[in-house]
Design an enzyme around this catalytic site. Structure first.
Site, PDB file in Angstrom:
ATOM      1  N   CYS A  87      24.999   0.882  33.588  1.00 48.18           N
ATOM      2  CA  CYS A  87      26.245   0.660  32.846  1.00 48.18           C
ATOM      3  C   CYS A  87      27.429   1.324  33.573  1.00 48.18           C
ATOM      4  O   CYS A  87      27.841   0.840  34.610  1.00 48.18           O
ATOM      5  CB  CYS A  87      26.091   1.160  31.411  1.00 48.18           C
ATOM      6  SG  CYS A  87      27.300   0.473  30.258  1.00 48.18           S
ATOM      7  N   HIS A 175      21.286  -1.387  30.098  1.00 43.67           N
ATOM      8  CA  HIS A 175      20.447  -0.194  29.976  1.00 43.67           C
ATOM      9  C   HIS A 175      18.981  -0.593  29.888  1.00 43.67           C
ATOM     10  O   HIS A 175      18.615  -1.486  29.125  1.00 43.67           O
ATOM     11  CB  HIS A 175      20.811   0.599  28.722  1.00 43.67           C
ATOM     12  CG  HIS A 175      22.186   1.174  28.734  1.00 43.67           C
ATOM     13  ND1 HIS A 175      22.481   2.388  29.327  1.00 43.67           N
ATOM     14  CD2 HIS A 175      23.350   0.697  28.233  1.00 43.67           C
ATOM     15  CE1 HIS A 175      23.784   2.634  29.177  1.00 43.67           C
ATOM     16  NE2 HIS A 175      24.317   1.623  28.525  1.00 43.67           N
ATOM     17  N   GLU A 177      16.849   2.362  30.094  1.00 45.77           N
ATOM     18  CA  GLU A 177      16.336   3.718  29.900  1.00 45.77           C
ATOM     19  C   GLU A 177      16.294   4.163  28.448  1.00 45.77           C
ATOM     20  O   GLU A 177      15.774   5.239  28.126  1.00 45.77           O
ATOM     21  CB  GLU A 177      17.177   4.704  30.731  1.00 45.77           C
ATOM     22  CG  GLU A 177      18.513   5.100  30.140  1.00 45.77           C
ATOM     23  CD  GLU A 177      19.616   4.058  30.278  1.00 45.77           C
ATOM     24  OE1 GLU A 177      20.777   4.442  30.058  1.00 45.77           O
ATOM     25  OE2 GLU A 177      19.326   2.885  30.594  1.00 45.77           O
TER      26      GLU A 177
END
Length: 235
Positions: A87, A175, A177
């Site tokens: 991001c 994302h 994670e």
């Protein structure tokens, strides 16, 4: 293997990637930029991971740490240090490579899918990945592809979702994670933004377990692929 990690805000940490690093014996060195922690020389590490955050890449007066961070990213890329940016981290790579970061036509918040480009399907980072790729989104800006960059993914609402520059510098607009606790914390931390944008937070949480289960397998594959890229550079 040693990974340098730039963190911009407490609630946007390594999440699943931190667990993955631990399971693979990778030593991570997080630097809290907002707390003013000193940035070490990125060329002393095997890779650089740059996480997300609510700031814009050009808000250097409001967030002075963006200035030395930009210098460090430029140094890492010039030296060929493998880079993985999520991001904001992806946008900062684009900026360091002199590509503009601009407002996306729409803000993306919530679970989504991105489609790999033909180059993305052949790229080492996405080897063995199902297409489309399940992801989590939280961004209002988007990057352009820098000179020499290779577009790797896109979506209906954001044309540029990932690119590679050189052998091993990767920018992801999305994302991979996040954990459930991170999603919950983001919805609370950014509650004003969520309300202003009309985001249905209960809907995101209702599908979180199912969508995160799908995303976790894909994320683990991408993370392993990135480590493989790093290791090939070390051999």
């Amino acid at each position: 293997m040693r990974a340098l990690v730039f963190q911009h805000i407490g609630c946007e940490g390594l999440g699943l990637l931190g667990d993955f690093f631990s399971s693979r014996g990778v030593s991570s060195h997080p630097v809290s930029l907002a707390r003013g922690e000193a940035i070490p020389d990125p060329t002393d590490f095997d890779c650089l991971v740059v996480l997300g955050g609510p700031m814009n890449v050009y808000e250097e007066e409001r967030y002075p740490f963006l200035v030395p961070e930009d210098r460090a990213i430029r140094r890492a890329v010039a030296a060929g240090v493998p880079y993985l940016g999520f991001c904001l981290g992806g946008q900062l790579l684009a900026k360091a490579l002199d590509a503009p970061v601009t407002k996306n036509p729409v803000k993306e918040i919530g679970f989504d899918e991105v489609v790999l480009t033909p180059a993305g399907r052949e790229d080492p980072l996405f080897r063995g990945i199902a297409d489309p790729l399940p992801v989590f989104q939280w961004h209002g800006a988007t990057f352009a592809i820098p000179a020499g960059g290779v577009p790797l993914a896109s979506s209906a609402r954001c044309a540029q979702q990932a690119f590679r520059h050189g052998r091993a510098a990767y920018a992801l607009q999305f994302h991979l994670e996040v954990t459930r606790s991170m999603v919950e914390e983001w919805l609370a931390t950014y509650a004003t933004e969520v309300a202003a944008d009309g985001v249905h937070a209960p809907g995101i949480l209702a599908e979180a377990d199912r969508r995160l289960a799908l995303m976790k397998d894909a994320a683990g594959r991408v993370f392993q692929n990135f480590l493989d890229v790093v290791e090939r550079g070390l051999s």
